[in-house]
Scaffold this motif. Structure first.
Motif, PDB file in Angstrom:
ATOM      1  N   PHE A 166      46.882   1.726  15.219  1.00  9.31           N
ATOM      2  CA  PHE A 166      45.887   2.290  16.119  1.00  9.31           C
ATOM      3  C   PHE A 166      46.521   2.859  17.378  1.00  9.31           C
ATOM      4  O   PHE A 166      47.652   2.550  17.724  1.00  9.31           O
ATOM      5  N   HIS A 167      45.746   3.683  18.048  1.00 10.98           N
ATOM      6  CA  HIS A 167      46.090   4.272  19.347  1.00 10.98           C
ATOM      7  C   HIS A 167      45.289   3.485  20.380  1.00 10.98           C
ATOM      8  O   HIS A 167      44.069   3.466  20.340  1.00 10.98           O
ATOM      9  N   PHE A 168      45.993   2.841  21.296  1.00 11.59           N
ATOM     10  CA  PHE A 168      45.394   2.019  22.350  1.00 11.59           C
ATOM     11  C   PHE A 168      45.516   2.795  23.654  1.00 11.59           C
ATOM     12  O   PHE A 168      46.598   3.256  23.990  1.00 11.59           O
ATOM     13  N   MET A 169      44.404   2.977  24.355  1.00 11.31           N
ATOM     14  CA  MET A 169      44.413   3.740  25.604  1.00 11.31           C
ATOM     15  C   MET A 169      43.694   2.940  26.693  1.00 11.31           C
ATOM     16  O   MET A 169      42.585   2.466  26.482  1.00 11.31           O
ATOM     17  N   TRP A 170      44.346   2.840  27.817  1.00  9.00           N
ATOM     18  CA  TRP A 170      43.783   2.139  28.966  1.00  9.00           C
ATOM     19  C   TRP A 170      43.907   3.068  30.160  1.00  9.00           C
ATOM     20  O   TRP A 170      44.946   3.700  30.339  1.00  9.00           O
ATOM     21  N   ARG A 171      42.851   3.172  30.955  1.00  7.78           N
ATOM     22  CA  ARG A 171      42.973   4.036  32.127  1.00  7.78           C
ATOM     23  C   ARG A 171      42.438   3.358  33.375  1.00  7.78           C
ATOM     24  O   ARG A 171      41.597   2.467  33.316  1.00  7.78           O
ATOM     25  N   CYS A 172      42.958   3.806  34.499  1.00  7.69           N
ATOM     26  CA  CYS A 172      42.573   3.266  35.799  1.00  7.69           C
ATOM     27  C   CYS A 172      41.162   3.717  36.156  1.00  7.69           C
ATOM     28  O   CYS A 172      40.735   4.820  35.804  1.00  7.69           O
ATOM     29  N   ILE A 173      40.479   2.875  36.872  1.00  7.09           N
ATOM     30  CA  ILE A 173      39.108   3.154  37.258  1.00  7.09           C
ATOM     31  C   ILE A 173      39.032   4.436  38.093  1.00  7.09           C
ATOM     32  O   ILE A 173      39.882   4.684  38.952  1.00  7.09           O
ATOM     33  N   ASN A 174      38.047   5.254  37.805  1.00  5.35           N
ATOM     34  CA  ASN A 174      37.788   6.504  38.526  1.00  5.35           C
ATOM     35  C   ASN A 174      38.992   7.436  38.579  1.00  5.35           C
ATOM     36  O   ASN A 174      39.119   8.231  39.506  1.00  5.35           O
ATOM     37  N   GLY A 175      39.893   7.317  37.619  1.00 10.35           N
ATOM     38  CA  GLY A 175      41.068   8.191  37.597  1.00 10.35           C
ATOM     39  C   GLY A 175      42.065   7.906  38.706  1.00 10.35           C
ATOM     40  O   GLY A 175      42.954   8.716  38.969  1.00 10.35           O
ATOM     41  N   GLU A 176      41.937   6.754  39.362  1.00 11.11           N
ATOM     42  CA  GLU A 176      42.867   6.386  40.441  1.00 11.11           C
ATOM     43  C   GLU A 176      44.305   6.420  39.915  1.00 11.11           C
ATOM     44  O   GLU A 176      44.569   6.078  38.777  1.00 11.11           O
ATOM     45  N   GLN A 183      45.627  -7.840  39.456  1.00 14.03           N
ATOM     46  CA  GLN A 183      45.960  -8.695  40.595  1.00 14.03           C
ATOM     47  C   GLN A 183      47.130  -8.109  41.378  1.00 14.03           C
ATOM     48  O   GLN A 183      47.122  -8.113  42.620  1.00 14.03           O
ATOM     49  N   LYS A 184      48.129  -7.590  40.687  1.00 14.48           N
ATOM     50  CA  LYS A 184      49.291  -6.993  41.356  1.00 14.48           C
ATOM     51  C   LYS A 184      48.885  -5.745  42.141  1.00 14.48           C
ATOM     52  O   LYS A 184      49.335  -5.545  43.271  1.00 14.48           O
ATOM     53  N   VAL A 185      48.057  -4.893  41.550  1.00  7.92           N
ATOM     54  CA  VAL A 185      47.588  -3.691  42.241  1.00  7.92           C
ATOM     55  C   VAL A 185      46.807  -4.070  43.482  1.00  7.92           C
ATOM     56  O   VAL A 185      47.054  -3.545  44.581  1.00  7.92           O
ATOM     57  N   ASN A 186      45.860  -4.976  43.328  1.00 13.32           N
ATOM     58  CA  ASN A 186      45.022  -5.360  44.467  1.00 13.32           C
ATOM     59  C   ASN A 186      45.841  -6.001  45.580  1.00 13.32           C
ATOM     60  O   ASN A 186      45.606  -5.738  46.760  1.00 13.32           O
ATOM     61  N   ARG A 187      46.804  -6.820  45.225  1.00 13.13           N
ATOM     62  CA  ARG A 187      47.671  -7.441  46.227  1.00 13.13           C
ATOM     63  C   ARG A 187      48.533  -6.383  46.924  1.00 13.13           C
ATOM     64  O   ARG A 187      48.631  -6.346  48.148  1.00 13.13           O
ATOM     65  N   THR A 188      49.147  -5.495  46.129  1.00 11.45           N
ATOM     66  CA  THR A 188      50.041  -4.465  46.675  1.00 11.45           C
ATOM     67  C   THR A 188      49.294  -3.484  47.565  1.00 11.45           C
ATOM     68  O   THR A 188      49.766  -3.112  48.639  1.00 11.45           O
ATOM     69  N   LEU A 189      48.115  -3.059  47.119  1.00 10.43           N
ATOM     70  CA  LEU A 189      47.352  -2.037  47.851  1.00 10.43           C
ATOM     71  C   LEU A 189      46.330  -2.628  48.824  1.00 10.43           C
ATOM     72  O   LEU A 189      45.570  -1.885  49.432  1.00 10.43           O
ATOM     73  N   LYS A 190      46.319  -3.959  48.906  1.00 11.47           N
ATOM     74  CA  LYS A 190      45.385  -4.657  49.800  1.00 11.47           C
ATOM     75  C   LYS A 190      43.953  -4.170  49.558  1.00 11.47           C
ATOM     76  O   LYS A 190      43.256  -3.723  50.456  1.00 11.47           O
ATOM     77  N   ARG A 191      43.547  -4.268  48.303  1.00 13.89           N
ATOM     78  CA  ARG A 191      42.209  -3.862  47.902  1.00 13.89           C
ATOM     79  C   ARG A 191      41.595  -4.951  47.046  1.00 13.89           C
ATOM     80  O   ARG A 191      42.276  -5.899  46.673  1.00 13.89           O
ATOM     81  N   ARG A 192      40.325  -4.790  46.733  1.00 16.24           N
ATOM     82  CA  ARG A 192      39.615  -5.705  45.849  1.00 16.24           C
ATOM     83  C   ARG A 192      38.877  -4.891  44.808  1.00 16.24           C
ATOM     84  O   ARG A 192      38.609  -3.721  45.012  1.00 16.24           O
ATOM     85  N   GLY A 193      38.556  -5.524  43.719  1.00 15.35           N
ATOM     86  CA  GLY A 193      37.741  -4.880  42.709  1.00 15.35           C
ATOM     87  C   GLY A 193      38.496  -4.539  41.446  1.00 15.35           C
ATOM     88  O   GLY A 193      39.692  -4.787  41.320  1.00 15.35           O
ATOM     89  N   PRO A 194      37.771  -3.954  40.493  1.00 18.19           N
ATOM     90  CA  PRO A 194      38.386  -3.635  39.202  1.00 18.19           C
ATOM     91  C   PRO A 194      39.445  -2.542  39.307  1.00 18.19           C
ATOM     92  O   PRO A 194      39.372  -1.683  40.175  1.00 18.19           O
ATOM     93  N   VAL A 195      40.400  -2.595  38.420  1.00 19.65           N
ATOM     94  CA  VAL A 195      41.477  -1.624  38.370  1.00 19.65           C
ATOM     95  C   VAL A 195      41.351  -0.775  37.106  1.00 19.65           C
ATOM     96  O   VAL A 195      41.643   0.404  37.111  1.00 19.65           O
ATOM     97  N   GLY A 196      40.871  -1.369  36.023  1.00 19.62           N
ATOM     98  CA  GLY A 196      40.733  -0.655  34.754  1.00 19.62           C
ATOM     99  C   GLY A 196      39.346  -0.058  34.581  1.00 19.62           C
ATOM    100  O   GLY A 196      38.361  -0.605  35.052  1.00 19.62           O
ATOM    101  N   GLN A 197      39.300   1.084  33.911  1.00 15.27           N
ATOM    102  CA  GLN A 197      38.050   1.764  33.593  1.00 15.27           C
ATOM    103  C   GLN A 197      37.536   1.205  32.272  1.00 15.27           C
ATOM    104  O   GLN A 197      38.047   1.535  31.211  1.00 15.27           O
ATOM    105  N   ASP A 198      36.543   0.341  32.321  1.00 14.91           N
ATOM    106  CA  ASP A 198      35.977  -0.267  31.121  1.00 14.91           C
ATOM    107  C   ASP A 198      37.057  -1.009  30.335  1.00 14.91           C
ATOM    108  O   ASP A 198      38.116  -1.314  30.848  1.00 14.91           O
TER     109      ASP A 198
END
Length: 191
Positions: free
Chosen positions: A26-36, A101-116
């Protein structure tokens, strides 16, 4: 046939175990929320792949990974299930959560990182798997990041074309279509 519809088609959500039967590639695709562009820097691409392979032991022996490509706002992987998809789901969940968790810690943000949830599309046969893998290799060229796949560090192209291994590609399994290209690594790389 273009592989672009993998990204663009809107489909009804179907349970992964119904989409991915055991022993399916299969082809597995994961993308960042809102194209971030969370993975724009080399540091964040490293963190993403480190997260994925840190938890690979949860799927080892149940999932084979054939190719990878990390872009600035999405990730591609070609893989095959050797058993049901529960191991793949546990691995993806743990990896994506760790990376978030790494993204949120590094960018000092909260919330989801993946789009669905990640999208998975079954490769109908070896030829479809080969096209998916070539699509991964060509993605950085198509995006204008490099002029040849060999110049992009965050895909598996150099592993297949030149035999270069790194901490991520050492986890890859060569698919049968690739092994059929020649009797030696050099012959396959040339092909």
């Amino acid at each position: 046939k273009s592989l672009d519809p993998f990204w663009k088609e809107e489909t009804m959500r179907i349970a992964r175990h119904l989409q991915l039967p055991a022993k399916s590639a299969f082809h597995f695709m994961w993308r960042c929320i809102n194209g971030e562009m969370f993975m724009k820097s080399a540091q964040m691409k490293d963190k993403f792949l480190d997260s994925y392979f840190q938890f690979f032991k949860r799927a080892r022996g149940k999932v084979l990974i054939y190719s990878i490509c990390v872009m600035s706002n999405h990730f591609h992987m070609a893989a095959e299930l050797l058993a049901g998809c529960a191991h793949m789901s546990r691995w993806a969940r743990a990896s994506n959560s760790s990376f978030a968790q790494k993204v949120n810690r590094t960018l000092k943000r909260r919330g989801p990182v993946g789009q669905d949830r990640p999208k998975t599309v079954v490769a109908e046969d070896a030829e479809a798997l080969k096209r998916i893998m070539f699509y991964h290799d060509w993605n950085p060229v198509e995006a204008g990041i490099v002029d040849h796949p060999s110049k992009y560090e965050y895909s598996s192209y150099s592993y297949y074309a030149s035999g270069k291994k790194n901490r991520w590609t050492k986890h890859l399994t060569k698919p049968q279509w690739y092994l059929d290209l020649g009797d030696s690594p050099e012959a396959r790389q040339e092909a």
